[in-house]
Design a protein around this motif. Structure first.
Motif, short mmCIF file in Angstrom:
data_model
loop_
_atom_site.label_atom_id
_atom_site.label_comp_id
_atom_site.label_asym_id
_atom_site.label_seq_id
_atom_site.Cartn_x
_atom_site.Cartn_y
_atom_site.Cartn_z
N GLY A 129 0.84 -1.16 0.14
CA GLY A 129 0.14 0.08 -0.09
C GLY A 129 0.76 1.19 0.08
N GLN A 130 2.28 1.15 -0.28
CA GLN A 130 2.89 2.41 -0.46
C GLN A 130 2.83 3.17 -1.47
OE1 GLN A 130 6.85 0.81 0.72
NE2 GLN A 130 6.31 0.62 2.92
N GLY A 131 2.27 2.69 -2.45
CA GLY A 131 2.23 3.25 -3.77
C GLY A 131 3.06 2.94 -4.85
N ASP A 132 2.66 2.96 -6.00
CA ASP A 132 3.86 2.44 -6.89
C ASP A 132 4.97 3.90 -7.32
OD1 ASP A 132 2.46 4.29 -8.45
OD2 ASP A 132 1.42 2.68 -9.77
N THR A 133 5.61 3.64 -8.28
CA THR A 133 6.55 4.59 -8.53
C THR A 133 5.91 5.95 -8.96
OG1 THR A 133 8.28 2.83 -8.94
CG2 THR A 133 8.77 5.06 -9.88
N ALA A 134 4.85 5.88 -9.69
CA ALA A 134 4.13 7.05 -10.28
C ALA A 134 3.49 7.68 -9.05
CB ALA A 134 2.98 6.70 -11.24
N ASP A 135 3.16 7.21 -8.12
CA ASP A 135 2.64 7.84 -6.91
C ASP A 135 3.65 8.51 -6.15
OD1 ASP A 135 0.09 6.68 -7.15
OD2 ASP A 135 0.54 5.05 -6.06
N LYS A 136 4.91 7.84 -5.93
CA LYS A 136 6.00 8.70 -5.43
C LYS A 136 6.50 9.86 -6.17
CE LYS A 136 7.90 4.11 -3.72
NZ LYS A 136 8.82 3.15 -3.84
N VAL A 137 6.40 9.65 -7.46
CA VAL A 137 6.79 11.00 -8.16
C VAL A 137 5.86 12.04 -8.02
CG1 VAL A 137 7.21 11.78 -10.56
CG2 VAL A 137 8.58 9.64 -9.71
N ALA A 138 4.54 11.53 -7.83
CA ALA A 138 3.51 12.72 -7.77
C ALA A 138 3.76 13.05 -6.54
CB ALA A 138 1.98 11.86 -7.92
N ALA A 139 3.96 12.54 -5.37
CA ALA A 139 3.95 13.21 -4.31
C ALA A 139 5.23 13.94 -4.10
CB ALA A 139 4.51 11.85 -3.02
N LEU A 140 6.46 13.91 -4.81
CA LEU A 140 7.59 14.83 -4.91
C LEU A 140 7.00 16.02 -5.68
CD1 LEU A 140 10.41 12.41 -6.14
CD2 LEU A 140 10.34 13.59 -3.86
N ARG A 141 6.24 15.78 -6.76
CA ARG A 141 5.94 17.00 -7.61
C ARG A 141 4.76 17.82 -6.77
NH1 ARG A 141 10.05 16.67 -9.87
NH2 ARG A 141 10.45 15.28 -11.55
N ALA A 142 4.27 17.39 -5.80
CA ALA A 142 3.40 18.16 -5.02
C ALA A 142 3.91 19.09 -4.19
CB ALA A 142 2.35 17.15 -4.29
N ILE A 143 5.39 18.89 -4.01
CA ILE A 143 5.84 19.92 -3.19
C ILE A 143 6.68 21.12 -4.15
CG2 ILE A 143 7.98 20.04 -1.49
CD1 ILE A 143 7.50 17.09 -0.82
N PRO A 144 5.96 22.12 -3.90
CA PRO A 144 6.76 23.22 -5.10
C PRO A 144 8.20 23.50 -5.03
CG PRO A 144 5.11 24.16 -3.47
CD PRO A 144 5.33 22.50 -3.11
N THR A 145 9.06 23.38 -4.00
CA THR A 145 10.43 23.51 -4.11
C THR A 145 11.19 22.03 -4.69
OG1 THR A 145 10.90 22.69 -1.76
CG2 THR A 145 10.62 25.13 -2.41
N LEU A 146 10.49 21.16 -4.85
CA LEU A 146 11.03 19.85 -5.39
C LEU A 146 10.25 19.22 -6.78
CD1 LEU A 146 11.01 17.47 -2.19
CD2 LEU A 146 12.89 18.90 -3.25
N GLU A 147 9.33 20.23 -7.18
CA GLU A 147 8.70 19.78 -8.32
C GLU A 147 9.49 19.81 -9.72
OE1 GLU A 147 5.37 22.49 -9.34
OE2 GLU A 147 6.54 24.16 -8.69
N LYS A 148 10.34 20.53 -9.81
CA LYS A 148 11.29 20.74 -11.03
C LYS A 148 12.80 19.88 -10.87
CE LYS A 148 9.38 24.95 -12.71
NZ LYS A 148 8.24 24.28 -13.45
N VAL A 149 12.90 19.26 -9.63
CA VAL A 149 14.22 18.68 -9.41
C VAL A 149 13.91 17.34 -10.27
CG1 VAL A 149 15.55 17.46 -7.73
CG2 VAL A 149 14.33 19.58 -7.21
N PRO A 150 15.03 16.89 -10.93
CA PRO A 150 15.09 15.77 -11.89
C PRO A 150 15.10 14.53 -11.22
CG PRO A 150 17.05 17.15 -12.20
CD PRO A 150 16.25 17.73 -11.32
N VAL A 151 14.36 13.64 -11.54
CA VAL A 151 14.12 12.34 -10.92
C VAL A 151 14.37 11.16 -11.71
CG1 VAL A 151 12.22 10.84 -10.18
CG2 VAL A 151 11.94 13.22 -9.59
N ALA A 152 15.26 9.91 -11.03
CA ALA A 152 15.80 8.92 -11.62
C ALA A 152 15.01 7.88 -10.87
CB ALA A 152 17.18 8.85 -11.90
N LEU A 153 14.76 6.75 -11.64
CA LEU A 153 14.17 5.66 -10.97
C LEU A 153 15.36 4.65 -10.98
CD1 LEU A 153 10.81 5.16 -13.08
CD2 LEU A 153 11.25 6.66 -10.71
N MET A 154 15.16 3.78 -9.47
CA MET A 154 16.24 2.60 -9.46
C MET A 154 15.38 1.54 -8.70
SD MET A 154 19.48 1.93 -8.93
CE MET A 154 20.42 3.48 -8.93
N PRO A 155 15.52 0.56 -9.53
CA PRO A 155 15.04 -0.85 -9.14
C PRO A 155 15.71 -1.07 -7.85
CG PRO A 155 15.82 -1.10 -11.46
CD PRO A 155 16.10 0.28 -10.67
#
Length: 181
Positions: A129-155
């Protein structure tokens, strides 16, 4: 002590409970497992091949500030005593929570924002229930100071301290290189 390890040892199985904090620890573990299995030469070969794949650390005049976002709110992240932190350093970055003594720990979003990450690495897995990768990225994008920080995925398996860490290092080097341009 670990009950499973105690049970294995009681039945003459030799168990190793490993908590590697660096690639060097992974190499030591490979040597030890190979020695116990009676194939020390194969362990030497595997470590030598792995070191060739790893190559040399990327020189960084100023390491890129990297935040590892595993999951949750408050965020769960890698501390300094993890292979993940070592991989980030080898790739030319600096884990913004490297000073944390715990291998993995919760921090606040305020702490993350204050440390001004230049790259966020999202652990790519879904659990309970922790959410998938898209949910995690969405949580980051919801924080104004982090919304434009580049994101990379790591298995996740590429960052926890096994031989797949070599793949994780390659992914990190690519991500750091792209952001540093």
């Amino acid at each position: 002590t670990c009950p499973s390890a105690n049970a294995a040892n009681a039945n003459t199985l030799d168990a190793i409970i490993a908590t590697p904090a660096s690639l060097d620890d992974v190499y030591t573990l490979v040597h030890e497992v190979a020695r116990r299995a009676g194939v020390a030469a194969a362990g030497e070969t595997l470590v030598a091949q792995t070191k060739l794949q790893v190559g040399t650390d990327v020189p960084a005049p100023r390491p890129l500030r990297v935040f590892v976002y595993d999951c949750c709110d408050p965020p769960f992240t890698a501390g300094g005593q993890t292979v993940f932190s070592d991989l980030i350093r080898r790739a030319g970055g600096q884990n913004i929570f490297a000073e944390q003594r715990e291998p993995w720990t919760h921090v606040s979003w305020e702490e993350v924002v204050t440390r001004r990450p230049e790259l966020v690495i999202v652990d790519s897995y879904e659990y309970d229930g922790q959410g998938d990768t898209a949910d995690k990225v969405a949580a980051l994008r919801a924080i104004p100071t982090l919304e434009k920080v580049p994101v990379a995925l790591m298995p996740l398996g590429c960052a926890l301290g096994g031989l797949r860490s070599v793949e994780g290092l390659a992914r990190l080097r690519t991500a750091v290189r792209e952001v540093a341009r």
